[in-house]
Design an enzyme around this catalytic site. Structure first.
Site, PDB file in Angstrom:
ATOM      1  CG  ASP A   1      -4.401   8.817  -0.070  1.00  0.00           C
ATOM      2  OD1 ASP A   1      -3.956   7.764  -0.544  1.00  0.00           O
ATOM      3  OD2 ASP A   1      -4.409   9.066   1.148  1.00  0.00           O
TER       4      ASP A   1
ATOM      5  CD  GLN B   1      -2.790  -1.121   4.641  1.00  0.00           C
ATOM      6  OE1 GLN B   1      -3.943  -1.109   4.213  1.00  0.00           O
ATOM      7  NE2 GLN B   1      -1.942  -0.151   4.371  1.00  0.00           N
TER       8      GLN B   1
ATOM      9  CG  ASP C   1      -1.958   1.143   1.151  1.00  0.00           C
ATOM     10  OD1 ASP C   1      -2.202   1.690   0.062  1.00  0.00           O
ATOM     11  OD2 ASP C   1      -2.499   1.498   2.222  1.00  0.00           O
TER      12      ASP C   1
ATOM     13  CG  ASP D   1      -1.897   6.703   7.462  1.00  0.00           C
ATOM     14  OD1 ASP D   1      -2.314   7.371   6.518  1.00  0.00           O
ATOM     15  OD2 ASP D   1      -2.042   5.463   7.554  1.00  0.00           O
TER      16      ASP D   1
ATOM     17  CD  GLU E   1      -5.018  10.224   5.885  1.00  0.00           C
ATOM     18  OE1 GLU E   1      -5.452  10.065   4.737  1.00  0.00           O
ATOM     19  OE2 GLU E   1      -4.913   9.274   6.688  1.00  0.00           O
TER      20      GLU E   1
HETATM   21  C1  GLC Z   1      -4.104   6.805   4.568  1.00  0.00           C
HETATM   22  C2  GLC Z   1      -3.116   6.987   3.436  1.00  0.00           C
HETATM   23  C3  GLC Z   1      -3.470   6.054   2.317  1.00  0.00           C
HETATM   24  C4  GLC Z   1      -3.456   4.640   2.819  1.00  0.00           C
HETATM   25  C5  GLC Z   1      -4.339   4.496   4.047  1.00  0.00           C
HETATM   26  C6  GLC Z   1      -4.087   3.190   4.717  1.00  0.00           C
HETATM   27  O1  GLC Z   1      -5.371   7.191   4.217  1.00  0.00           O
HETATM   28  O2  GLC Z   1      -3.091   8.313   3.040  1.00  0.00           O
HETATM   29  O3  GLC Z   1      -2.585   6.193   1.239  1.00  0.00           O
HETATM   30  O4  GLC Z   1      -3.885   3.752   1.823  1.00  0.00           O
HETATM   31  O5  GLC Z   1      -4.067   5.484   5.012  1.00  0.00           O
HETATM   32  O6  GLC Z   1      -2.838   3.220   5.354  1.00  0.00           O
END
Ligand code: GLC
Length: 609
Positions: free
Chosen positions: A365, A223, A112, A255, A297
């Site tokens: 993104d 993840q 990712d 994040d 974020e």
């Molecule tokens: C955040 C990141 C994105 C990623 C997601 C999972 O939103 O900006 O790129 O896929 O987290 O980690």
């Protein structure tokens, strides 16, 4: 260590109270304090001096010349040493804040874009060493650039040592994640938790064959969401953060922070406990490494955002992404209608002064079309049709669209989709270059200038996506890579072309026109008193829905910033702006109170003659 003790004295009671509200574990708290002391004692003299300097200036990061850039190490410089060898380019654009996408160890495949972390404490060997990172941070600091690290706090990779040990049956590490023996609880969660990637990673749980358990996984299957209800996990993440702070990182991008706490019966987003954790992190940093800031974020509805700044007494994040500003700017461009942009900007400008946004057009993104649906309905706009229009327009499929882009996570059930593409491709530079149509190219360049001028005009500070400055176009080669072909975000994650950077100094090139736009905006911003962080910023009515305007005020002096989202000539009028004003870009003199004629996509920064 006197400074440390003094600062600890200020934060200790609150930290203890917050920690015990989540964990009721005194021993875990004592261990956390011991750890903080160790990190404080080994912080370098240089960083301690920075701590002292910034302690007295909590808004140091948003000086009026502040400009951010975001980039992938491998795409910009190959590795960390390569980034260090190209600091000049950052300086050329006036960058003061550099956000590196994740650089810690990740699995070789299916990672990712680095957001599946298999080791929080070490630089990925593909990118260099921990020493390279320290050296880069030091060199950047020398040039007045703060290094921001992407801190992937919601989930680790399932190849992280914790996950491997969990898979091997170690209960201690299974508790670092949210694991369930059967579907009973996961099914309950699924009733209320939305999907992040409905197309590419449906559902919120994945089955681990090795463990024989279901694991919470909000994003991609590799993840695994971390369990912040476990104080040992919280301490391990704090440890990683302090380690990087001591290696010279000056900002952390948190994040996916809204997702870090889960509770049955809820959406598992923005829960109260998320704020307890962010507040604890803020206190811990302000005690051990007060030079360091937090950027959240938080890509959520505007009403959720203010909470992430905390209150002036109990602050949380220093900065947030202005994601909804970004969406509304693109929306205004394609629909030639600024009404939603006005109401979104008004909502943001009404937030208290501690709400500092990073304004941007593109990042790594997608653009998620999150408009304010109530407001859309009030304006007679159908939210679903509007969204479909946006992603069809930016995919280039809509008749007469100048944009080139791709859909992301199209959901046939809801018809929801997001958009991907570089700024240059979305504003029409790609299509114009391909067709060789000079007039179309001129219009595309004006759109670029319009949008970036707006980004540099808003309250907060601008963040440029690396590659935008030279008009990097979409890179479609991801479609041939089995690891990436299902993730269209890779269309705008392309290697920076250094030949184009060289062209950005050659007269008459597209690259120079775009770079000059950003260089100029930085220079004008730095020199103008109207960009003092204390300046008041308001929207201003233009008597024309295709035109957007802001007023900046410092003392009794006014600046009017005007943006035409129209491909045609337009008239606009700005009440109470009597007398003559001069535009910073063209030197043109106008009388805004009587009416201004605007050429296609014109932007004006007007000050009193
Ligand atoms: C955040 C990141 C994105 C990623 C997601 C999972 O939103 O900006 O790129 O896929 O987290 O980690």
């Amino acid at each position: 260590m006197d400074d440390y003790r003094r600062r600890l004295g200020d934060g200790l009671d609150e930290l203890r109270r917050l920690h015990s509200s989540l964990y009721h574990d005194k021993e875990a708290f004592d261990r956390l304090l011991d750890m903080m002391e160790v990190f404080a004692s080994c912080r370098s003299d240089e960083l301690r001096a920075l701590d002292r300097k910034r302690e007295g200036d909590s808004f140091w990061f948003m000086g009026q010349g502040a400009v951010g850039m975001t980039l992938y190490t491998e795409l910009y410089g190959g590795d960390l040493k390569g980034v260090a060898s190209h600091i000049d380019h950052l300086k050329d654009l006036g960058v003061t804040y550099l956000h590196l996408m994740p650089f810690t160890t990740t699995p070789l495949h299916d990672n990712d874009g680095g957001f599946a972390v298999s080791d929080y404490e070490n630089v990925d060997i593909k990118l260099g060493t921990n020493e390279d990172l320290e050296e880069l941070a030091r060199l950047l600091r020398k040039d007045g650039i703060s290094l921001c690290m992407d801190f992937v706090m919601n989930h680790s990779s399932d190849e992280h040592e914790w996950a491997m040990r969990a898979k091997a049956g170690e209960k201690e590490y299974q508790d670092y994640y949210l694991c369930f023996d059967d579907r009973t609880i996961p099914d309950e969660y699924e009733k209320t938790v939305p999907e992040v990637f409905p197309e590419t990673a449906p559902g919120n749980f994945i089955w681990s064959r090795e463990m024989g358990k279901w694991v919470f996984s909000s994003f991609y299957p590799k993840q695994w969401d971390l369990n912040y209800a476990n104080p040992a996990l919280f301490a391990a993440m704090v440890k990683a953060m302090l380690l990087w702070a001591n290696r010279g990182v000056e900002a952390f991008r948190l994040d996916a922070v809204p997702y870090i706490w889960k509770r049955l019966g809820t959406s598992c987003r923005n829960l109260e406990e998320v704020h307890v954790i962010v507040r604890m992190i803020r206190i811990i940093l302000s005690v051990v490494a007060p030079a360091v800031i937090l950027k959240g974020e938080v890509v959520m509805a505007p009403r959720e955002l203010a909470a992430y700044f905390g209150t002036p007494d109990r602050p949380e994040c220093h900065l947030l992404y202005g994601a909804s500003g970004m969406v509304n700017i693109w929306g205004a461009l394609s629909s030639m209608d600024t009404r939603l942009l006005y109401s979104q900007s008004e909502d943001f400008l009404a937030l208290p002064a501690n709400a500092v946004f990073l304004n941007y057009l593109r990042c790594h993104d997608d653009i998620g079309w999150g408009f304010d649906e109530d407001r859309e309905r009030q304006l007679g706009i159908d939210p679903l049709l509007h969204k479909i229009y946006q992603y069809e327009f930016y995919s280039g499929r809509f008749p007469l669209s100048y944009a080139r882009g791709e859909l992301y996570n199209y959901d046939p059930k809801t018809k929801d989709a997001r958009s991907c593409g570089t700024t240059a491709s979305l504003v029409g530079i790609e299509a114009a270059l391909e067709s060789g149509d000079g007039k179309a190219l001129e219009m595309a360049l004006r759109r670029f200038e319009l949008l970036y001028t707006l980004v540099y005009s808003l309250r907060g500070f601008p963040l440029v996506n690396s590659g935008d400055e030279v008009g990097m176009l979409n890179d479609y080669s991801y479609r041939d890579d089995p690891d990436r072909k299902d993730d269209s975000r890779y269309v705008h994650r392309m290697k920076l072309d250094w030949n184009k950077v060289a062209l950005s100094h050659v007269e008459g090139t597209v690259e120079k026109r775009l770079s000059d736009c950003l260089r100029r905006l930085k220079a004008l911003r730095s020199a103008s008193p109207f960009f003092d962080p204390q300046a008041e910023v308001l929207t201003w009515h233009a008597h024309n829905d295709r035109v957007f305007a802001l007023r900046r005020r410092i003392g009794d002096d006014l600046m009017l910033l005007v943006f035409s989202f129209s491909p045609n000539e337009e008239e606009a009028r700005f009440d109470f702006f009597t007398g003559l004003y001069k535009d910073a870009f063209t030197g043109r003199i106008v009388e805004p109170g009587r009416g201004v004629r605007l050429s296609p996509y014109e932007r004006l920064w007007l000050t009193r003659v």
